[in-house]
Every structure is written in structure tokens, then in C-alpha cells.
Enzyme design. Sequence first.
Site, PDB file in Angstrom:
ATOM      1  N   GLU A 127      36.877  53.299  36.270  1.00  0.00           N
ATOM      2  CA  GLU A 127      36.690  54.501  37.205  1.00  0.00           C
ATOM      3  C   GLU A 127      35.803  54.037  38.439  1.00  0.00           C
ATOM      4  O   GLU A 127      35.769  52.914  38.412  1.00  0.00           O
ATOM      5  CB  GLU A 127      35.765  55.333  36.268  1.00  0.00           C
ATOM      6  CG  GLU A 127      36.141  55.726  34.894  1.00  0.00           C
ATOM      7  CD  GLU A 127      35.364  56.635  34.004  1.00  0.00           C
ATOM      8  OE1 GLU A 127      34.373  56.872  34.516  1.00  0.00           O
ATOM      9  OE2 GLU A 127      35.931  56.962  32.989  1.00  0.00           O
ATOM     10  N   ILE A 157      44.536  52.999  39.114  1.00  0.00           N
ATOM     11  CA  ILE A 157      45.562  53.207  38.046  1.00  0.00           C
ATOM     12  C   ILE A 157      47.003  52.760  38.444  1.00  0.00           C
ATOM     13  O   ILE A 157      47.386  53.540  39.268  1.00  0.00           O
ATOM     14  CB  ILE A 157      45.513  54.257  37.128  1.00  0.00           C
ATOM     15  CG1 ILE A 157      43.890  54.660  36.632  1.00  0.00           C
ATOM     16  CG2 ILE A 157      46.299  54.065  35.882  1.00  0.00           C
ATOM     17  CD1 ILE A 157      43.226  53.511  36.049  1.00  0.00           C
ATOM     18  N   THR A 158      47.406  51.552  38.119  1.00  0.00           N
ATOM     19  CA  THR A 158      48.806  51.441  38.411  1.00  0.00           C
ATOM     20  C   THR A 158      49.816  52.425  37.663  1.00  0.00           C
ATOM     21  O   THR A 158      49.707  52.784  36.602  1.00  0.00           O
ATOM     22  CB  THR A 158      49.154  49.864  37.676  1.00  0.00           C
ATOM     23  OG1 THR A 158      48.393  48.805  38.239  1.00  0.00           O
ATOM     24  CG2 THR A 158      50.551  49.355  38.274  1.00  0.00           C
ATOM     25  N   GLU A 363      42.600  43.414  36.027  1.00  0.00           N
ATOM     26  CA  GLU A 363      42.090  43.144  34.547  1.00  0.00           C
ATOM     27  C   GLU A 363      41.129  41.983  34.409  1.00  0.00           C
ATOM     28  O   GLU A 363      41.064  41.059  33.697  1.00  0.00           O
ATOM     29  CB  GLU A 363      43.631  42.527  34.041  1.00  0.00           C
ATOM     30  CG  GLU A 363      44.575  43.714  34.186  1.00  0.00           C
ATOM     31  CD  GLU A 363      45.864  43.588  32.969  1.00  0.00           C
ATOM     32  OE1 GLU A 363      45.809  42.719  31.927  1.00  0.00           O
ATOM     33  OE2 GLU A 363      46.890  43.882  33.321  1.00  0.00           O
ATOM     34  N   THR A 365      37.665  40.378  36.977  1.00  0.00           N
ATOM     35  CA  THR A 365      37.582  39.545  37.872  1.00  0.00           C
ATOM     36  C   THR A 365      37.477  38.418  37.664  1.00  0.00           C
ATOM     37  O   THR A 365      37.129  37.697  36.638  1.00  0.00           O
ATOM     38  CB  THR A 365      36.364  39.967  38.869  1.00  0.00           C
ATOM     39  OG1 THR A 365      35.139  39.891  38.126  1.00  0.00           O
ATOM     40  CG2 THR A 365      36.486  41.650  39.494  1.00  0.00           C
ATOM     41  N   SER A 366      37.575  37.221  38.590  1.00  0.00           N
ATOM     42  CA  SER A 366      37.415  35.806  38.151  1.00  0.00           C
ATOM     43  C   SER A 366      35.997  35.546  37.312  1.00  0.00           C
ATOM     44  O   SER A 366      35.790  34.911  36.691  1.00  0.00           O
ATOM     45  CB  SER A 366      37.452  34.747  39.429  1.00  0.00           C
ATOM     46  OG  SER A 366      38.756  34.630  39.976  1.00  0.00           O
TER      47      SER A 366
HETATM   48  C1  LIG Z   1      45.848  46.886  42.512  1.00  0.00           C
HETATM   49  C2  LIG Z   1      45.241  47.352  41.477  1.00  0.00           C
HETATM   50  C3  LIG Z   1      45.388  47.548  40.126  1.00  0.00           C
HETATM   51  C4  LIG Z   1      44.731  48.117  39.161  1.00  0.00           C
HETATM   52  N1  LIG Z   1      45.449  48.496  37.955  1.00  0.00           N
HETATM   53  C5  LIG Z   1      44.415  49.084  37.124  1.00  0.00           C
HETATM   54  C6  LIG Z   1      45.119  49.879  35.905  1.00  0.00           C
HETATM   55  O1  LIG Z   1      46.400  50.125  35.770  1.00  0.00           O
HETATM   56  N2  LIG Z   1      44.266  50.101  34.902  1.00  0.00           N
HETATM   57  C7  LIG Z   1      43.032  50.208  35.167  1.00  0.00           C
HETATM   58  O2  LIG Z   1      42.382  50.500  34.252  1.00  0.00           O
HETATM   59  N3  LIG Z   1      42.501  49.377  36.291  1.00  0.00           N
HETATM   60  C8  LIG Z   1      43.193  48.874  37.209  1.00  0.00           C
HETATM   61  N4  LIG Z   1      42.755  48.292  38.151  1.00  0.00           N
HETATM   62  C9  LIG Z   1      41.130  47.980  38.155  1.00  0.00           C
HETATM   63  C10 LIG Z   1      40.476  46.626  38.084  1.00  0.00           C
HETATM   64  O3  LIG Z   1      40.771  46.144  36.757  1.00  0.00           O
HETATM   65  C11 LIG Z   1      39.229  46.399  38.693  1.00  0.00           C
HETATM   66  O4  LIG Z   1      39.185  46.768  40.063  1.00  0.00           O
HETATM   67  C12 LIG Z   1      38.544  45.426  38.221  1.00  0.00           C
HETATM   68  O5  LIG Z   1      38.150  45.313  36.850  1.00  0.00           O
HETATM   69  C13 LIG Z   1      37.029  45.143  39.007  1.00  0.00           C
HETATM   70  O6  LIG Z   1      36.329  46.256  38.857  1.00  0.00           O
HETATM   71  P1  LIG Z   1      35.755  46.813  40.149  1.00  0.00           P
HETATM   72  O7  LIG Z   1      36.667  47.110  41.229  1.00  0.00           O
HETATM   73  O8  LIG Z   1      35.068  48.185  39.804  1.00  0.00           O
HETATM   74  O9  LIG Z   1      34.609  45.712  40.901  1.00  0.00           O
HETATM   75  P2  LIG Z   1      33.113  45.614  40.307  1.00  0.00           P
HETATM   76  O10 LIG Z   1      32.956  45.726  38.743  1.00  0.00           O
HETATM   77  O11 LIG Z   1      32.507  46.527  41.043  1.00  0.00           O
HETATM   78  O12 LIG Z   1      33.015  44.262  40.705  1.00  0.00           O
HETATM   79  C14 LIG Z   1      32.441  44.099  42.130  1.00  0.00           C
HETATM   80  C15 LIG Z   1      32.151  42.519  42.162  1.00  0.00           C
HETATM   81  O13 LIG Z   1      30.826  42.296  41.457  1.00  0.00           O
HETATM   82  C16 LIG Z   1      31.095  41.109  40.617  1.00  0.00           C
HETATM   83  N5  LIG Z   1      30.405  41.431  39.149  1.00  0.00           N
HETATM   84  C17 LIG Z   1      30.547  42.659  38.470  1.00  0.00           C
HETATM   85  N6  LIG Z   1      29.988  42.490  37.184  1.00  0.00           N
HETATM   86  C18 LIG Z   1      29.444  41.099  37.297  1.00  0.00           C
HETATM   87  C19 LIG Z   1      28.435  40.326  36.332  1.00  0.00           C
HETATM   88  N7  LIG Z   1      28.298  41.098  35.283  1.00  0.00           N
HETATM   89  N8  LIG Z   1      28.428  39.095  36.594  1.00  0.00           N
HETATM   90  C20 LIG Z   1      28.797  38.558  37.712  1.00  0.00           C
HETATM   91  N9  LIG Z   1      29.524  39.143  38.760  1.00  0.00           N
HETATM   92  C21 LIG Z   1      29.791  40.461  38.517  1.00  0.00           C
HETATM   93  C22 LIG Z   1      32.873  41.261  40.294  1.00  0.00           C
HETATM   94  O14 LIG Z   1      33.147  39.960  39.815  1.00  0.00           O
HETATM   95  C23 LIG Z   1      33.061  41.643  41.794  1.00  0.00           C
HETATM   96  O15 LIG Z   1      33.089  40.319  42.491  1.00  0.00           O
HETATM   97  C24 LIG Z   1      43.462  47.889  39.344  1.00  0.00           C
HETATM   98  C25 LIG Z   1      43.144  47.348  40.517  1.00  0.00           C
HETATM   99  C26 LIG Z   1      43.772  47.143  41.352  1.00  0.00           C
HETATM  100  C27 LIG Z   1      43.040  46.557  42.646  1.00  0.00           C
END
Ligand SMILES: Cc1cc2nc3c(=O)[nH]c(=O)nc-3n(C[C@H](O)[C@H](O)[C@H](O)COP(=O)(O)OP(=O)(O)OC[C@H]3O[C@@H](n4cnc5c(N)ncnc54)[C@H](O)[C@@H]3O)c2cc1C
Length: 379
Positions: A127, A157-158, A363, A365-366
Site C-alpha cells: 500500500e 501492483i503488477t 518483492e 528491498t535489498s
Molecule cells: C515495478 C514494481 C512492481 C511491483 N509489484 C508489486 C506487486 O505486484 N504486488 C505488491 O504487493 N507489491 C508490488 N510492488 C511493491 C514493492 O514490493 C515495494 O515497492 C517494496 O516492497 C518496497 O516498499 P516501498 O516502496 O514502500 O519502500 P519502503 O518500505 O518505504 O522503503 C524505503 C526505503 O527504506 C528502506 N527500509 C524500509 N524499512 C527498513 C528497515 N526496517 N530497515 C532498513 N531499511 C528499511 C527500504 O529498504 C528502502 O530503501 C512493486 C513495486 C514496483 C516498483
Amino acid sequence: MNFEISETTMQVAQVARDFAQQQIKPFVMEWDESQEFPAATIKAMGALGMMGVLVPEQYGGSGLSYFEYKAIIEEISKVDGSIGLSLAAHNSLCTGHIMMFGSEEQKSKYLPRLASAEWIGAWGLTEANTGSDAGNMKCTAVRKGDQWIIEGTKNWITHGRTGDVAVVICRTGEPRSKSNATAFIVEKGTPGFSGGKKENKLGMRASETAEMVFENCVVSDTCRIGEVGDGFRQSLKVLDGGRISIASLALGIARGAYEAALKYSQERHQFDQPISSFQAISFKLADMATEIEAADLLILQACDLKNRGESVTKISAMAKYYASEVSVRVATDAVQIFGGYGYTKDFPVEKFYRDSKLCTIGEGTSEIQKIVIAREVLK
Ligand SMILES: Cc1cc2nc3c(=O)[nH]c(=O)nc-3n(C[C@H](O)[C@H](O)[C@H](O)COP(=O)(O)OP(=O)(O)OC[C@H]3O[C@@H](n4cnc5c(N)ncnc54)[C@H](O)[C@@H]3O)c2cc1C
């Protein structure tokens, strides 16, 4: 682990390679520029069994193993990461969730349609305010007798707009409690369910990424997947397998960028010699080749464990983390090897460079992969 690639895997990889060359390569930049999601191409892949790779034959799938799944995503992503991403999301997330946790009725109804790509699948966990922190989701499902009312928005969402069916994970309990989420299957056309804003992305532009909006969306209790409160645990399991697919996507992009850079370095002459004769360039190629092979082996190990039904939480996080970082490094160096030409859309490396970055984000982040790995090694 046996490192020998089987005859089946080689044949499947060849089919994917041929398809990518004939049906994807000619259109890659056109789709990228227009951000067109090529649904007809996805359906053609369905006819070849690529959209239900892991689905058992009894449900209309190909009944293949993770080795073949990896090979298909890798071959497609060598040519276009966008299609690789759609392939991964459809197979691993939507289809994978129903395959792993759906009832017999749900599997019989949805898997044949998904495996053939008659229906394209979406999976909604993320979300606007809860990406890494997915357990804190705001989209709710409230029970009313035999029905549930879903309210809220899923982002990023893809196939959020194009998807014919979605698995949606909704909050059904108190925020931050362990068992506060439940998964539901929601079909396109269900009143109150619509596709929202489509994202304008840096890379992976032919893979549709969009909102899914739920406004007083009523679904039957028969749409619930598994137990109430089990949605988050299910999602983590789905993502364990999904990470193998994103790792394979990253590997394909890295291989595509490396192969282009290797060839170019032998053709491009400066100071009356091919640029590959400069140690600075050849050492980049050596690093690229080494890291690609190491990523490949990690992914194969994850595939092997997954095929044997063992836990892959640690190894799939390692494979996803390593392969995606390698993908970005390789694509960056590939642009460097191409020099100014690498900065244009006349050569494929600028697209690999843009596409590769998604792999370190989607899925998990690193940083999140490192949290998962650290948790496992410190157990
Ligand atoms: C092209 C694309 C397709 C996608 N498809 C889907 C899909 O089909 N279904 C779905 O549900 N989602 C989907 N996503 C969402 C994707 O899984 C999320 O973008 C991802 O999990 C990261 O969440 P966020 O973007 O909210 O980043 P955030 O969670 O806000 O993170 C921002 C930064 O903070 C860091 N961070 C956050 N928490 C911590 C912590 N505890 N410790 C250290 N660092 C932290 C992160 O690593 C990142 O660098 C998609 C995203 C993209 C870009």
C-alpha cells in the site's frame, strides 16, 4: 546438489529464447517508449506453457520444476525485463498463492485459466504507506455474515489494471498483531473493485504497475484463501518462492547487459585497438562474468531446495539480494563500456540499466533481504 542442466531445462530454455527473439525483441523499445503492456504477448506465452510453469498438469499447467521456471524468466529477461517481471508476478505471486494455499474449488476454478493466461493475475500486498512494513496495512476486510466488505487501496501492483483476477491481502484484525491479515480472491468486474492510477516508471515500463481500488467491494466468504488471520504468513511463503523469480529476472538482465558489452568491447576501437584490450575494460568484463556465475549458482541452489520442498527463506533472500545487486552493477558497467553510445536508446544497455534497479526494490528491498538473512543466520 547436482549442477548438471537437464535435457528438459535445456529444451524449455530454448523455447523461451526463440520466443524472446521472435516475439519480444522487435518490439522492446516501442513498448518501453509507450509503456504499453503487451497482453497479447503474455497470452501467447500462456499458449506455450510459460504462464503456469509450476502449476501441476492436472490444473492445466506445465508441471515443471523451479529449474525450468528460472530458465524461462532468465531467457525472457535477457531480452526484456518488463516481460520477465510480468511473468514472475503472474506465476509466483497470484498463481503461486492460489496454488499453495487455495482450496480444491479455488484451484480447479482459477489455476487452469491462469496457467493458460486466459486470465492475467495480480497480487496485492503493498500500500502507499506500507511497503517493507506490509504488516501495518490499512486496506480492510470486514465480515458480514457470509460476505466480506473490502475497503482500501493497494499500490504498485503488477497488472493492477489489466489483471482479470487478483489475490488481495487485507487487514482483518488489529494493526500490528501477528494474525491480522487474510487473503481473498477478487475477480475483475466485482462491483467496488477498480484499477487506479498507472505508475510512470524509470524502467520495466512495459510491465503494468497500478493501483487496485476497493470501495465497498463485497466478496463471498468462498473467496477467502485459507484461514482468517493467515494472510500475512501465507504472503511470506509466497514471497520466499517469488524471490527466486526476481533473482532469475535480475540474472537475465545481467546476462543481457554483459553479452552486449562483451560483443561491443571487441568491436569498438579506440587508439587503434579494440577497447577489450584495455585492462580497465577487460577487468570489468571479468568481474561481470564472475558475479553472474556466482549469482547463477545461488539461484540454482535456491531452486534445488525449493524443488525438494525444503525451507528457502534464507537462500532465496540471498539469491534475490545478490543477483539484484549484481544486475545493477553489471548493467552500470555495461553502460560504461559502451561510453556515450550506452547513454542512448540506440543500444540495449541503457534499458538494462533502467530495468535492473527494480530488482533491488520489488518483492522486498535489498535492505529487507539483509534483515531476513541476518535473522536466519543469527537464529
Ligand atoms: C515495478 C514494481 C512492481 C511491483 N509489484 C508489486 C506487486 O505486484 N504486488 C505488491 O504487493 N507489491 C508490488 N510492488 C511493491 C514493492 O514490493 C515495494 O515497492 C517494496 O516492497 C518496497 O516498499 P516501498 O516502496 O514502500 O519502500 P519502503 O518500505 O518505504 O522503503 C524505503 C526505503 O527504506 C528502506 N527500509 C524500509 N524499512 C527498513 C528497515 N526496517 N530497515 C532498513 N531499511 C528499511 C527500504 O529498504 C528502502 O530503501 C512493486 C513495486 C514496483 C516498483
